[in-house]
Every structure is written in C-alpha cells, then in structure tokens.
Design a protein around this motif. Structure first.
Motif, PDB file in Angstrom:
ATOM      1  N   ARG A  93       1.223 -13.972   2.448  1.00 32.31           N
ATOM      2  CA  ARG A  93       1.173 -14.962   3.484  1.00 32.31           C
ATOM      3  C   ARG A  93       0.224 -15.000   4.607  1.00 32.31           C
ATOM      4  O   ARG A  93      -0.771 -15.068   4.798  1.00 32.31           O
ATOM      5  CB  ARG A  93       2.875 -14.646   5.071  1.00 32.31           C
TER       6      ARG A  93
ATOM      7  N   ASP B 158       4.031  -9.797   4.507  1.00 34.59           N
ATOM      8  CA  ASP B 158       3.290 -10.047   5.133  1.00 34.59           C
ATOM      9  C   ASP B 158       1.982 -10.513   4.999  1.00 34.59           C
ATOM     10  O   ASP B 158       0.572 -10.991   4.197  1.00 34.59           O
ATOM     11  CB  ASP B 158       3.000  -8.862   6.226  1.00 34.59           C
TER      12      ASP B 158
ATOM     13  N   ASN C  69       8.969  -6.825   3.737  1.00 34.90           N
ATOM     14  CA  ASN C  69       8.070  -6.916   5.210  1.00 34.90           C
ATOM     15  C   ASN C  69       7.061  -6.756   4.536  1.00 34.90           C
ATOM     16  O   ASN C  69       5.663  -7.867   5.513  1.00 34.90           O
ATOM     17  CB  ASN C  69       8.550  -6.551   6.351  1.00 34.90           C
ATOM     18  N   ASP C  70       6.151  -4.928   4.371  1.00 34.57           N
ATOM     19  CA  ASP C  70       4.566  -5.333   4.094  1.00 34.57           C
ATOM     20  C   ASP C  70       4.709  -5.964   2.875  1.00 34.57           C
ATOM     21  O   ASP C  70       3.363  -7.307   3.554  1.00 34.57           O
ATOM     22  CB  ASP C  70       4.456  -4.019   3.971  1.00 34.57           C
TER      23      ASP C  70
END
Length: 189
Positions: free
Chosen positions: A27, A24, A20-21
């Motif tokens: 993105r 992020d 997820n990190d």
C-alpha cells in the motif's frame, strides 16, 4: 508432525501478521500501471481446512486497487496464508502435498475428516507442485539459488528440507519463499 502446528491459533496469527506487513508495504507503493494511489480493496475468502477457530480477519485477502478513474488496476500483495486461488490454507496445501509415498486409502481416511479434503484434490496439489509450480518463471529463476538442485519430483518436501530451524520456522520460510507466486501476476515474474 505438523498437525499441532496447523491447530495452533498462534501460528495463524503469526501468518496474518506477516500478511499485514506485506500489505502495508504494497500500500505504501503506487500503482504499477499509472502511478496512482492505492486504496484498500480487500475481499473475503472462504477457506477450507482449518483445524482451529479464528476470527473473521483471517478470512480477508489483502488487496488494493488504483484510485485513478480509468485505471483501477488491482495490486494484490504476496501472502503466507493463501496460495493463489486455492481455497485451502497455503500451509495445508504444502504439508498435505508432502505426504510421503503418495496418497493411500488409509492416509486419506485419517485426513479427510480432519480437513475435509478429497483424494483427487490432494493428487491435483501434488501434480501442481511437480508440473505447474516448476513451470512458472518464478521457479525457473529461483531454483538456481539452491545447490545441490532441488529434486522437483519430491516438491514441496525437497524445498522444505532446505530451510533451517524448527517445524514452524521451516514452514514459514517456505511460505515466504513462494510468496511471489501468491500475489498478482507481476509478483510471479
């Protein structure tokens, strides 16, 4: 020694958090080709080799695509859960390939029912670590950071031994290290 770790849902949640990190961070950037904004374009993966039940969020590969019409290039960030296009979890590809003294009939007899892997698949993984992985530009550059040199005939075991900490820390460190290989082709360069 790593079987308990692979069966621990907390370990898999940790890898998902790291992914997820990384997603992020990817993105937050722009399209490498045209500078356009990146939109979510996650896709499902049918993973094999799980030793514990996990939610559907663990089956999604984070990925993005450019919002600009005509470009739509994909940006896939590195991952600690997936090793390129391999259908087994990255941790399993690493740990099974480490099996000392090769893949014997008795070892495969114990391993196959647990993670459902075929002997030929394990042999392909071992060959990939020794031939495919060592041939990519990422490894050609990254291997220079290890002194004494990593024994390429013992990969990935010789690489795992270079990281410190307990079993979890060492495996996570190795998965982070090979992360550039797991994303799009731009990451592996």
């Amino acid at each position: 020694m790593y079987r308990d770790l692979l069966a621990d849902a907390t370990f898999h949640h940790l890898l998902l958090t790291f992914d997820n990190d990384l997603a992020d961070a990817a993105r937050a950037g722009r399209c490498a080709r045209c500078g356009g904004a990146l939109h979510s374009a996650c896709y499902p993966r049918k993973l094999r080799g799980r030793l514990c039940r996990l939610g559907p969020e663990h089956d999604r590969r984070f990925s993005f695509c450019c919002a600009v019409d005509g470009c739509r290039s994909r940006a896939t960030p590195p991952s600690l859960r997936f090793l390129g296009r391999k259908v087994y979890l990255a941790a399993i590809v690493v740990l099974v390939a480490i099996m000392r003294h090769g893949v014997t009939t008795s070892r495969m007899g114990r391993l196959s029912p647990v993670i459902g892997v075929d002997r030929r698949t394990v042999e392909r993984w071992r060959a990939w670590w020794r031939e495919g992985f060592t041939a990519i530009p990422f490894w050609q550059a990254a291997r220079a950071s290890f002194m004494p040199p990593i024994d390429s005939e013992r990969l990935p075991a010789s690489l795992l031994e270079r990281f410190s900490g307990d079993d979890t820390d060492r495996l996570v460190a190795l998965l982070r290290f090979v992360g550039p290989v797991t994303g799009g082709c731009a990451h592996a360069r």
